[in-house]
Enzyme design. Structure first.
Site, PDB file in Angstrom:
ATOM      1  N   GLY A 146      43.637  43.557  45.450  1.00 51.54           N
ATOM      2  CA  GLY A 146      44.016  44.717  45.501  1.00 51.54           C
ATOM      3  C   GLY A 146      43.104  44.979  44.082  1.00 51.54           C
ATOM      4  O   GLY A 146      42.320  44.765  43.676  1.00 51.54           O
ATOM      5  N   GLN A 174      42.771  50.232  36.094  1.00 43.35           N
ATOM      6  CA  GLN A 174      41.149  49.807  36.214  1.00 43.35           C
ATOM      7  C   GLN A 174      40.374  50.260  36.553  1.00 43.35           C
ATOM      8  O   GLN A 174      39.528  50.123  35.794  1.00 43.35           O
ATOM      9  CB  GLN A 174      41.508  48.401  37.471  1.00 43.35           C
ATOM     10  CG  GLN A 174      42.165  46.950  37.151  1.00 43.35           C
ATOM     11  CD  GLN A 174      42.024  46.157  37.824  1.00 43.35           C
ATOM     12  OE1 GLN A 174      42.911  46.026  39.292  1.00 43.35           O
ATOM     13  NE2 GLN A 174      41.261  45.154  37.863  1.00 43.35           N
ATOM     14  N   CYS A 194      40.899  38.424  37.915  1.00 42.81           N
ATOM     15  CA  CYS A 194      40.955  39.935  38.069  1.00 42.81           C
ATOM     16  C   CYS A 194      39.598  41.011  37.495  1.00 42.81           C
ATOM     17  O   CYS A 194      38.572  40.015  36.943  1.00 42.81           O
ATOM     18  CB  CYS A 194      41.424  40.411  36.809  1.00 42.81           C
ATOM     19  SG  CYS A 194      42.085  42.138  36.245  1.00 42.81           S
ATOM     20  N   LEU A 195      39.208  41.741  38.987  1.00 40.67           N
ATOM     21  CA  LEU A 195      38.320  42.036  39.222  1.00 40.67           C
ATOM     22  C   LEU A 195      37.962  43.003  37.466  1.00 40.67           C
ATOM     23  O   LEU A 195      37.037  43.270  36.367  1.00 40.67           O
ATOM     24  CB  LEU A 195      38.596  43.439  39.406  1.00 40.67           C
ATOM     25  CG  LEU A 195      38.120  43.331  41.531  1.00 40.67           C
ATOM     26  CD1 LEU A 195      38.692  44.482  41.436  1.00 40.67           C
ATOM     27  CD2 LEU A 195      37.224  42.812  41.429  1.00 40.67           C
ATOM     28  N   GLU A 233      49.198  42.816  40.314  1.00 37.08           N
ATOM     29  CA  GLU A 233      48.802  45.040  40.709  1.00 37.08           C
ATOM     30  C   GLU A 233      49.945  46.083  39.009  1.00 37.08           C
ATOM     31  O   GLU A 233      49.645  46.814  39.030  1.00 37.08           O
ATOM     32  CB  GLU A 233      48.340  45.336  41.396  1.00 37.08           C
ATOM     33  CG  GLU A 233      47.620  44.736  42.760  1.00 37.08           C
ATOM     34  CD  GLU A 233      46.104  44.157  41.751  1.00 37.08           C
ATOM     35  OE1 GLU A 233      46.099  45.500  40.733  1.00 37.08           O
ATOM     36  OE2 GLU A 233      45.392  43.584  41.973  1.00 37.08           O
ATOM     37  N   HIS A 258      49.407  45.224  36.041  1.00 38.33           N
ATOM     38  CA  HIS A 258      48.763  46.570  35.562  1.00 38.33           C
ATOM     39  C   HIS A 258      49.525  47.732  35.428  1.00 38.33           C
ATOM     40  O   HIS A 258      48.351  48.604  34.612  1.00 38.33           O
ATOM     41  CB  HIS A 258      46.745  46.611  37.079  1.00 38.33           C
ATOM     42  CG  HIS A 258      45.984  45.575  36.713  1.00 38.33           C
ATOM     43  ND1 HIS A 258      45.360  45.727  35.570  1.00 38.33           N
ATOM     44  CD2 HIS A 258      45.850  45.042  37.871  1.00 38.33           C
ATOM     45  CE1 HIS A 258      44.631  44.218  35.465  1.00 38.33           C
ATOM     46  NE2 HIS A 258      44.566  44.140  37.182  1.00 38.33           N
TER      47      HIS A 258
END
Length: 187
Positions: free
Chosen positions: A60, A65, A114-115, A158, A161
């Protein structure tokens, strides 16, 4: 093409801001952003492309981000079956909104990552096991879907975020692995 250098990391104020709704009909810019986000997820799950582009695997991605404070998420959940690689969920969602959720909660047994977070954060991230959500797709059509288990957890991560919430905000600081009775642990 989106790469890891485009993804902002924790500490950036955009990750803590509430993102703005996108206007419908969607702009060409927002449609392209959604396509680019999905392309990143697919590339990140392809071992050859991921290595070539130095991507961390992701299921996701949310526009914040990428330092873009808009309510856009992309999710691409593989089914784990190499013979039939059709994803269990693959969608770009504009203005996603959870309409209802189950009483039962769930968490991933291995925790979440999480990226935008370059460190391990141990602990259970408890979320709703089932959700019903609405969103606008890339064609401008309103969609309503029900998700459960892993797919529901990915989408809630997501959507967080979009609301300036990080996954570790849900972890119990005193006892990261404490769970109330009845919480489903998804392995």
């Amino acid at each position: 093409m989106i790469t890891m250098k485009d993804i902002i990391r924790e500490g950036n104020p955009t990750l803590r801001a509430v993102a703005k709704e996108v206007s419908v009909p969607l702009s060409d810019e927002d449609i392209k952003l959604g396509k680019d986000m999905m392309e990143f997820l697919k590339n990140s799950q392809d071992p050859v492309k991921a290595e070539e582009l130095k991507l961390r695997g992701g299921v996701g991605l949310a526009a914040p981000q990428l330092d873009i404070s808009k309510r856009i998420i992309a999710v691409h959940v593989p089914n784990g079956d190499l013979e039939n690689p059709e994803p269990t969920l693959s969608a770009v969602m504009y203005n996603p909104k959870i309409l209802s959720h189950s009483v039962q909660d769930a968490c991933l047994g291995e925790g979440e990552g999480c990226l935008s977070v370059d460190r391990e954060v141990p602990g259970y991230v408890v979320r709703h096991n089932k959700i019903t959500l609405s969103y606008v797709d890339a064609t401008g059509e309103k969609q309503k879907i029900r998700l459960k288990n892993y797919e529901a957890i990915v989408v809630q991560h997501e959507i967080d975020h979009l609301n300036g919430v990080m996954f570790y905000d849900h972890i119990n600081p005193e006892n990261p692995y404490a769970l109330k009775d009845g919480v489903l642990v998804i392995e």
